[in-house]
Design a protein around this motif. Structure first.
Motif, PDB file in Angstrom:
ATOM      1  N   ASN A  71      13.163 128.213 132.120  1.00  0.00           N
ATOM      2  CA  ASN A  71      14.613 128.433 132.160  1.00  0.00           C
ATOM      3  C   ASN A  71      15.368 127.205 132.674  1.00  0.00           C
ATOM      4  N   GLU A 115      18.504 121.947 127.284  1.00  0.00           N
ATOM      5  CA  GLU A 115      18.533 122.452 125.912  1.00  0.00           C
ATOM      6  C   GLU A 115      17.961 121.444 124.920  1.00  0.00           C
ATOM      7  N   ASN A 116      18.162 120.142 125.175  1.00  0.00           N
ATOM      8  CA  ASN A 116      17.717 119.138 124.207  1.00  0.00           C
ATOM      9  C   ASN A 116      16.280 118.691 124.406  1.00  0.00           C
ATOM     10  N   LYS A 145      10.345 122.443 124.384  1.00  0.00           N
ATOM     11  CA  LYS A 145       9.879 123.501 125.287  1.00  0.00           C
ATOM     12  C   LYS A 145       8.728 124.250 124.617  1.00  0.00           C
ATOM     13  N   ARG A 169      14.294 130.424 123.358  1.00  0.00           N
ATOM     14  CA  ARG A 169      14.653 129.025 123.600  1.00  0.00           C
ATOM     15  C   ARG A 169      13.479 128.093 123.325  1.00  0.00           C
TER      16      ARG A 169
END
Length: 377
Positions: A142, A146-147, A150, A177
C-alpha cells in the motif's frame, strides 16, 4: 533495477523465514538486479484483529475446530514454557548476524505509519513470500508509489479463504494495484480470482528458485556424529510424541540431531543451530523427519530421505502447501500416515522433483523478466 522486498523478517528461530529472504534476494541478484529487504514491524492491533477472525472462521465453518480453544490453552502454556528457555538458544542461533552478513536491507525498521510517510525508494517492490497476507496493509504494498512496479510473489494466506467484509474490500482494492500476482498456494489463487484478479497464477516458494550451490555458500560445518536422523519440529501439534522418533532412530542404529523452533517444547535436548548449521545438518543427514514445509523443501533440494509429519489439532489447513509440493514432485508417499517402519532406508527417487523444480524456475524467471522488462517506471 532497484527492488525492495517486504516480508516477515523478525523471527529469532524460524529458519524457513530467513532462508526465503536469502533465496528471494539471491535469485534477483542473479538476474542482475539490485535488491534489498524492507525491514518492517507489524502492527499489534492489525495482527490481533486478524487472529480473532481466524478463530471465528474455525469455530463457525469447521466442526472439528470446536477443540480449538482447548488446543490454544495448551499452546499458551507451551509458549510460556518455551519463552523461559528460548532466549539463550535464540542468541546462539544468531539470526540477526545472518541477516547482517548475507542480506542487503534498510537501516530503518519501518512501521505502518513511517512506511507510508517516507517509503523506501525503489524502482520495483515485491511482497512475499511467507504467510504475510493476513494482517498489515504494508504487505500488500500500500506504500508503493503508483508509478512503481508492484509484484506479489508467493505470499500466502495460510489456507484462510474467508475474511471480514471490510478487510476483503481493502484487500480487493490493493491487489488490483499490483502488476503481477503469484500466490504460493492454490487456495490463495482462488481467493484472488474471486476478488477479480483473474490473471493470478500459482508460483513456487522462492527457496525452490536456487540450487544447492547457492545454499552451500552459507553452510557452516558442524561436529554432528554420523550417521544420524535430522529431526526438525515446529511447535504446531502433530499426532506423534517426540519419543516415537527417537525410538525409531534407535531401531535403525542412528543418532538424532534435534533442532526445534516456534514454541516446540519437550524433554529432549535440542541444538540451537545457526542458519548455516541447519543447512549443513540437513544436507548430511541419513534421514530427515519434520513437520516443516521449508525443511521438506530443503530435504528435496539436497536429495535427502525425508518424511513429513502432518499437522493436527486445527492446523490441518497448513498442510496444504506441503501436500501440493509433494504431489507436484510425485512424492506424496513421503507424508507420514501410520508409522515410520513403512519407510526403508533406501534411495528416494528425486527425478520428478528435479524436473518440477527446473520447470518452475524457468516459469518464475519468465514472469519476472516479463513484468520488469515491459513495465516502465
Amino acid at each position: 533495477m532497484k527492488i525492495g522486498v517486504i516480508t516477515f523478517s523478525n523471527s529469532k528461530d524460524n529458519y524457513g523465514q530467513m532462508l526465503q529472504i536469502y533465496a528471494m534476494q539471491c535469485f534477483l541478484k542473479k538476474m542482475g538486479h539490485e535488491c534489498f529487504l524492507i525491514r518492517y514491524t507489524d502492527s499489534p492491533k492489525a495482527t490481533a484483529s486478524f487472529k480473532w477472525n481466524k478463530v471465528m472462521t474455525y469455530l463457525c465453518k469447521f466442526p472439528q475446530y470446536v477443540m480449538w480453544y482447548i488446543q490454544q490453552k495448551k499452546e499458551s502454556h507451551q509458549q510460556r514454557v518455551y519463552a523461559t528457555s528460548a532466549q539463550s538458544s535464540n542468541t546462539l542461533r544468531r539470526f540477526d548476524d545472518f541477516l547482517m552478513d548475507n542480506i542487503e536491507m534498510t537501516h530503518l525498521i519501518y512501521d505502518e505509519e513511517s512506511i507510508m510517510d517516507n517509503p523506501p525508494q525503489a524502482d520495483a517492490y515485491i511482497c512475499g513470500s511467507d504467510q504475510i497476507w493476513c494482517g498489515d496493509w504494508a504487505y500488500y504494498l500500500n506504500f508503493a508509489p503508483e508509478n512503481s512496479i508492484k509484484i506479489a510473489y508467493a505470499p500466502s494466506m495460510g489456507g484462510i479463504t474467508d475474511f471480514p467484509p471490510e478487510y476483503e474490500t481493502q484487500m480487493k482494492q490493493l491487489i488490483h494495484r499490483l502488476d503481477f500476482v503469484g500466490m504460493r498456494e492454490k487456495s490463495g489463487v482462488e481467493v484472488c480470482k474471486r476478488l477479480g484478479r483473474s490473471d493470478t497464477v500459482k508460483v513456487v516458494d522462492p527457496t525452490l528458485l536456487l540450487d544447492t550451490a547457492d545454499y552451500d555458500k552459507i553452510r557452516i560445518p558442524t561436529t554432528a556424529k554420523k550417521p544420524y536422523i535430522f529431526l526438525y519440529l515446529l511447535g504446531n501439534p502433530i499426532g506423534y510424541k517426540t519419543k516415537y522418533f527417537y525410538d525409531y532412530a534407535a531401531s535403525k542404529g542412528l543418532e538424532v540431531v534435534y533442532v526445534a523452533s516456534q514454541g516446540k517444547v519437550d524433554d529432549y535436548k535440542k541444538f540451537p543451530a545457526q542458519v548455516g548449521e541447519w543447512i549443513e545438518l540437513l544436507a548430511n543427514a541419513e534421514m530427515v523427519i519434520t513437520n516443516s514445509f521449508h525443511c521438506t523443501v530443503f530435504s528435496l533440494i539436497y536429495h535427502r530421505r525425508v518424511v513429513t509429519v502432518p499437522l493436527t489439532g486445527g492446523y490441518e489447513r497448513m498442510n496444504t502447501r506441503i501436500y501440493e509440493l509433494l504431489k507436484n514432485a510425485k512424492l506424496e508417499q513421503l507424508v507420514l500416515k501410520e508409522d515410520l517402519d513403512q519407510y526403508q532406508l533406501s534411495d528416494w527417487n528425486f527425478r520428478d522433483f528435479d524436473m518440477y523444480k527446473n520447470t518452475e524456475l524457468k516459469r518464475s524467471t519468465g514472469y519476472f523478466n516479463d513484468i520488469l522488462a515491459t513495465k516502465s517506471i
